[in-house]
Motif scaffolding. Structure first.
Motif, short mmCIF file in Angstrom:
data_model
loop_
_atom_site.label_atom_id
_atom_site.label_comp_id
_atom_site.label_asym_id
_atom_site.label_seq_id
_atom_site.Cartn_x
_atom_site.Cartn_y
_atom_site.Cartn_z
N SER A 1 0.87 -1.27 -0.15
CA SER A 1 0.06 0.14 -0.13
C SER A 1 0.81 1.46 -0.05
O SER A 1 0.44 2.13 -0.22
CB SER A 1 -0.96 -0.17 1.30
OG SER A 1 -0.22 -0.01 2.34
N ALA A 2 2.17 1.15 0.08
CA ALA A 2 2.86 2.33 0.24
C ALA A 2 3.28 2.97 -1.17
O ALA A 2 3.35 2.39 -2.21
CB ALA A 2 4.41 1.97 0.69
N ALA A 3 3.00 4.23 -1.25
CA ALA A 3 3.26 5.10 -2.47
C ALA A 3 4.56 5.49 -2.41
O ALA A 3 5.16 6.43 -1.63
CB ALA A 3 2.28 6.24 -2.52
N THR A 4 5.40 5.00 -3.47
CA THR A 4 6.64 5.24 -3.60
C THR A 4 7.40 5.99 -4.85
O THR A 4 8.18 5.37 -5.22
CB THR A 4 7.76 3.78 -3.01
OG1 THR A 4 7.03 3.08 -4.13
CG2 THR A 4 7.50 3.34 -1.75
N GLY A 5 6.84 7.02 -4.96
CA GLY A 5 7.29 7.55 -6.28
C GLY A 5 6.98 6.80 -7.68
O GLY A 5 5.81 6.71 -7.67
N LEU A 6 7.71 6.53 -8.34
CA LEU A 6 7.70 5.84 -9.53
C LEU A 6 7.82 4.41 -9.32
O LEU A 6 8.34 3.92 -10.36
CB LEU A 6 8.59 6.63 -10.56
CG LEU A 6 8.14 7.82 -11.07
CD1 LEU A 6 9.09 8.56 -12.06
CD2 LEU A 6 6.63 7.92 -11.42
N HIS A 7 7.97 3.77 -8.09
CA HIS A 7 8.24 2.27 -8.00
C HIS A 7 7.02 1.70 -7.08
O HIS A 7 6.39 2.43 -6.30
CB HIS A 7 9.56 2.10 -7.17
CG HIS A 7 10.71 2.52 -7.99
ND1 HIS A 7 11.23 3.68 -8.21
CD2 HIS A 7 11.60 1.57 -8.60
CE1 HIS A 7 12.11 3.73 -8.84
NE2 HIS A 7 12.44 2.58 -9.33
N LEU A 8 6.77 0.49 -7.54
CA LEU A 8 5.62 -0.13 -6.75
C LEU A 8 6.44 -1.43 -6.29
O LEU A 8 7.01 -2.08 -6.94
CB LEU A 8 4.42 -0.71 -7.64
CG LEU A 8 3.48 -1.36 -7.29
CD1 LEU A 8 2.25 -0.51 -7.63
CD2 LEU A 8 3.43 -2.94 -7.82
N VAL A 9 6.07 -1.93 -5.06
CA VAL A 9 6.62 -2.97 -4.50
C VAL A 9 5.16 -4.03 -4.52
O VAL A 9 4.43 -3.79 -3.95
CB VAL A 9 7.06 -2.64 -3.09
CG1 VAL A 9 7.27 -3.80 -2.16
CG2 VAL A 9 8.32 -1.96 -3.08
#
Length: 104
Positions: free
Chosen positions: A23-31
């Motif tokens: 659920s973390a919004a991390t710029g232009l990356h998705l985990v």
């Protein structure tokens, strides 16, 4: 936001038994974390090697820990993703990873 949404939709639709999107919004990356089922089949470093052979570039989550890795998964960079390609790419990824059924 549209690229991230397209990627999340494709992962949750096409790989619900393999990956859980963070659920973390991390710029232009998705985990996306490996499910227990996926961890039973392969490590994230094995998955990245297989995907690279198919021309799909992602990073193993385990390489991003400062200490010992506590979770496995994939890190997707989506800055240049065309939203129309999300389903095709995740479908290709799913097929590649499902062809591998056990840890080596």
């Amino acid at each position: 936001a549209a690229r991230r949404a397209a990627l999340i939709d494709a992962i949750t639709t096409l790989m619900p038994d393999d990956l859980t999107v963070s659920s973390a919004a991390t710029g232009l990356h998705l985990v996306a974390f490996f499910t227990e089922q996926m961890r039973g089949r392969m490590s994230d470093t094995q998955a990245v090697k297989l995907l690279l052979q198919d021309g799909i570039h992602v990073q193993p989550l385990s390489q991003n820990y400062l200490g010992e890795a506590t979770r496995e998964g994939l890190v997707f960079g989506y800055g240049r993703l065309d939203t129309r390609d999300a389903y095709r790419l995740i479908s290709k990824m799913a097929a590649c990873l499902r062809s591998k059924t056990s840890r080596e």
